[in-house]
Design an enzyme around this catalytic site. Structure first.
Site: not given
Ligand code: NAD
Ligand code: TYD
Length: 339
Positions: A123-125, A150, A154, A180
């Site tokens: 992630t960019d975080e 978090y 990462k 995403n």
């Molecule tokens: P999500 O939370 O929707 O899904 C995570 C999945 O991983 C779940 O199905 C969960 O059951 C599984 N999981 C968690 N811990 C586990 C373990 N110990 N063993 C086996 N399975 C396990 O997450 P996502 O949004 O699909 O994100 C996927 C990846 O992308 C992550 O690595 C996240 O850090 C990265 N990412 C996500 C975003 C975003 O906006 N969603 C942005 C940047 C990076």
């Molecule tokens: P989020 O979707 O949790 O993603 P991330 O923290 O990984 O960037 O949050 C995106 C932004 O939205 C963050 O600045 C926090 C804010 N936010 C709210 O304002 N209300 C909410 O209920 C949530 C979940 C996030």
């Protein structure tokens, strides 16, 4: 090619599996996922019966299991993680266990099994926070400065992946992408929470002043970047992946959603800010663009419409989630009165 996808029952992993099996007829996929609250096998219905797909319920930090599952695997695509910042503030431990210990376990076995590629999704975080007024963007040389449990876990996993490349020669690639959004995202994150709350005529909590900015990336664009990195990415390299439009604040995003749904802006409710809420993320994706020819295809408004359409058509999917474990979490996070 035989792939091991971790976390494939989550939001991005399930999009990847559906796409990969539909577009690569020679591939088979093992999906290893321990089915946390965030998982949904419903998202994988279209591949469930495929002889090229196998689901294994299990934890990525279980060494014995991983040794068994990784036999004969060519490529590991590692999505599995605890992913929600607010939950990491309530309890960092599961993040340390899955994101750090889990990634270490996979790397250790991948090294032993001599897998041909280990692609790590990050992630960019990990880069911390930009100033709202600044024109700076994150790039592959930006120093790590994670600020939430978090992002710290990462960051730890990214460092481990690079360590296995430099120290043991494990053929790795890493992608760090921005926020995403898209169909079938668990409704705890901002966009699906706003859409589903608006559909229920419930309040949408916005942290702090709502001016924080994220670099929104439609999930299909993220999948195309991963595909390209798997095909043409250079071993040992990191690629940053971001969206088309920046400078959109959280409150702007929610207003866009309300406008598309023809709902009133009084559904917005400002709540206490998240501790350490990163002010702004912004990605410079010119490296993957220049070196691999990737660019995002979906503009924000179009992608939001597609996403909203999905949530309108799949009310049962998210209602079931919101009535289950989510409710307990939401009450802990925002208090009963906001439900
Ligand atoms: P999500 O939370 O929707 O899904 C995570 C999945 O991983 C779940 O199905 C969960 O059951 C599984 N999981 C968690 N811990 C586990 C373990 N110990 N063993 C086996 N399975 C396990 O997450 P996502 O949004 O699909 O994100 C996927 C990846 O992308 C992550 O690595 C996240 O850090 C990265 N990412 C996500 C975003 C975003 O906006 N969603 C942005 C940047 C990076
Ligand atoms: P989020 O979707 O949790 O993603 P991330 O923290 O990984 O960037 O949050 C995106 C932004 O939205 C963050 O600045 C926090 C804010 N936010 C709210 O304002 N209300 C909410 O209920 C949530 C979940 C996030």
């Amino acid at each position: 090619m035989k792939l091991l996808v971790t976390g494939g029952a989550g939001f991005i992993g399930s999009h990847f599996i559906n796409h990969r099996l539909a577009n690569h007829s020679q591939d088979s996929i093992i999906n290893l996922d321990n089915l946390t609250y965030a998982a949904s096998l419903v998202n994988l219905q279209q591949v469930m019966e495929s002889p090229r797909y196998k689901f294994i319920k299990g934890d990525i930090s279980s060494m014995a299991l991983i040794e068994e599952v990784m036999q004969g695997v060519d490529v590991v695509v590692h999505f599995a993680a605890e992913t929600h910042v607010d939950r990491s503030i309530l309890d960092p431990w599961p993040f340390i266990q899955s994101n750090i210990v889990g990634t270490y376990t996979l790397l250790e076995v991948a090294k032993k099994m001599k897998v041909k590629r280990f692609h790590h999704i990050s992630t960019d975080e990990v880069f911390g926070s930009l100033e709202l007024q600044s024109n700076e963007k994150f790039n592959e040389n930006t120093l790590y400065s994670p600020r939430s449990p978090y992002s710290a876990t990462k960051a730890g996993s990214d460092h481990l992946v690079r360590a296995y490349y430099h120290t043991y020669g494990l053929p790795v690639t890493i992608s760090n992408c921005s926020n995403n959004f898209g169909p079938a995202m668990y409704p705890e994150k901002l966009i699906p929470l706003a859409i589903t709350s608006a559909l229920e005529n419930k309040k949408i909590p916005i942290h702090g002043d709502g001016k924080n900015e994220r670099d929104w990336l439609f999930v299909e664009d993220h999948i195309s970047a991963i595909e390209l990195i798997l095909e043409e990415g250079k071993i040992g390299e990191t690629y940053l992946v971001g969206g088309l439009k920046n400078g959109v604040s959280n409150v702007d995003i929610v207003k866009k959603i309300l406008k598309i749904l023809k709902k009133d802006e009084d559904l917005i409710k400002f709540v206490d800010d998240r501790p350490g809420n990163d002010r702004k993320y912004d990605i410079d994706w010119s490296k993957i663009n220049k070196q691999l020819g990737w660019e995002p295809k979906y503009n924000l408004d179009k992608a939001l419409e597609l996403t909203i359409e999905w949530y309108k058509k799949n009310v049962d999917w998210w209602k079931k989630i919101k009535e289950g474990e989510f409710k307990e979490y939401y009450e802990k996070q925002f208090g009963k009165s906001d439900l």
